[in-house]
Every structure is written in C-alpha cells, then in structure tokens.
Enzyme design. Sequence first.
Site, PDB file in Angstrom:
ATOM      1  CD  GLU A  32      -3.242  -0.343   0.228  1.00 47.67           C
ATOM      2  OE1 GLU A  32      -2.938   0.114  -0.896  1.00 47.67           O
ATOM      3  OE2 GLU A  32      -4.402  -0.335   0.665  1.00 47.67           O
ATOM      4  CB  THR A  66      -4.816   7.277  -1.656  1.00 43.27           C
ATOM      5  OG1 THR A  66      -5.720   6.368  -2.300  1.00 43.27           O
ATOM      6  CG2 THR A  66      -4.965   7.127  -0.154  1.00 43.27           C
TER       7      THR A  66
END
Length: 308
Positions: free
Chosen positions: A130, A183
Amino acid sequence: MTMNEIKIFCPATIANLNCGFDVMGLCLEGIGDEMIIRKSSEKGIKITRIIGADLPLETEKNVAGVAGLSLLKDLDINFGFEIEIQKKIKAGSGIGSSSASAAGAVFGINELLGKPFTKNQLVNFAMKGEVVASGCEHADNVAPCILGGFTLVRGYNPLDIIRIESPTKLYAVVLHPHIEVKTADAREILSPNVTLKNAIIQTGNLGGLIAGLYTSNYELIGRSLQDVIIEPLRKHLIPNFDIVKKVALQNGALGAGISGAGPSIFALCKGKSICRKVAKAMSESYLNTEISFDVHISKINPNGVSII
C-alpha cells in the site's frame, strides 16, 4: 499435492465507513480483480502481464510486487513467482484497487507455499504494498480484502485486527464517478489537528457503528454513519457529493459517505429492495453532472480473497 499455479478473485473494499478513518473497512461481493500466480524457477517476483490498467510491471514499483517481496523476505526458497493481473477495479476509484492487488499477491503466494502464514500476517505483508500507492502503510482496505466481512484495525504497533461478521440484511451501493482521486492527494488536504468536540463525536459514532454491527441494530448503524472530521474536508473533491448523499438518505439508505479517499460514494442499506431503490435514486441524481459513472450493488462478502 502441491499446486504450481493458482487463479484468484481479489475483491473491492470500502474503507473508512464515515466515522472509521483508517480503521474500518468492509469487503464487497462481485466487484474485484483477478490474478494468476504461478511458481517459476527464477527467484523473486516477476509481474508478467497487467490487463485493464496502465500500471508498472517493475516489481519494486508495483503494489503486488512489493507486497509479495515482503512476504518472501525471510523465507529460504529456491524458486520464485510470476504474477498476471486483470484489473477490473480502476486505480483511484476509492474502492481499494491497490489493496486488491497487494492482498491478492500475498494470499496467492501463501497458498502456493502451503499456507505458512496466517491471514493476519498476510495483512501485514499486504500493507507494505500500500505504501507504493498512498505513501503510508494502512490496513483499512487490505484487512477486509483478506479477512472478509467488516474489519476494525484497533492498532498498528503491533497490528491488531478484529473481524466483525456482517448483519445478514446489510447491502452496499457504490456509485463510482469516472474521475480519479489519488489517495496521496486526498490525504494532503486533511488537517493534522482535530477539535476535542469533534473527536468525542467521532469516537461515539465509531463505538455506535461497531455495537450496531455486533447486535444487527440497523437503526444504530445508520445513526452512527456520520463523519465530522474527514468528510467536510474531502467532499469538495467529488462533484455533487452532497446531493447524492441526501438522495440516498431520502430513499431509505441507513447512511452514505465517501468510499476510501473517493471519488466513489457508498450507501449502506437494509435489504436488497431498499438497496435497489437507493441505487436508482443515486444514479438519477448523478446524471446531470455529465460525468460517466458505474453503480454497483453488493452484499457484504464474508470470505475476502478467494480461489476461483
């Protein structure tokens, strides 16, 4: 019998769930990527093919590659793995595109190795992937993707994840506008400081949401799906957000909010018929933006990543 190749389904997820920024997530059914992972004589990990997205094949720049390498780091094996990815979750969609790749890679490799690691350990490895997408390790997408159902990340040091079974009548609607919100960008606009008043409201809502899930109290779930900290700062990144949310609630949704970092908007509903009504109303309210979009209706997926 040892397997040399595996094909897996890597589901989409909704993270944050309004009041649970970086700690809550749920797993979706029917929306997800597919992966083929096979053993190879060459050590390490090689991404051989990506269909459906323009993403890097270099192992160290790919979330699946980085997650897989973190799993292999302490293992003494004389072979490696090849990974093919069919992306069906668009990057920057807010429904866990990067986490599906990271979770799928570690799940598949673990299966081919004979399951030396627990699912909770796999979450730890997937989090490393991630970082490539968002710049930080967070488990609110990879945890539900691997464990299924709802997950609460109680803490990160050490990683402490609680899986929560979904109430049986709970459905999710996801409206995905075809725009990208990265993000990392969505994190940049957040304030590092929160007022005591808002911290108390948010804590109460998170406790209420978890209590509602455990007791199948749908009204309590609905009352708790409020976000006074993150949503006010991020909603302007999503065209027509307030209108879509209002329409969802007017048509019977328990609650609605930003899925992950956006731009997807989710609503949770009690029962499939209300869910369909909410999905239709959300779609109709989004037509006047002239932005193309998809709408998904899904039960909560209890299994997470699975073998096809």
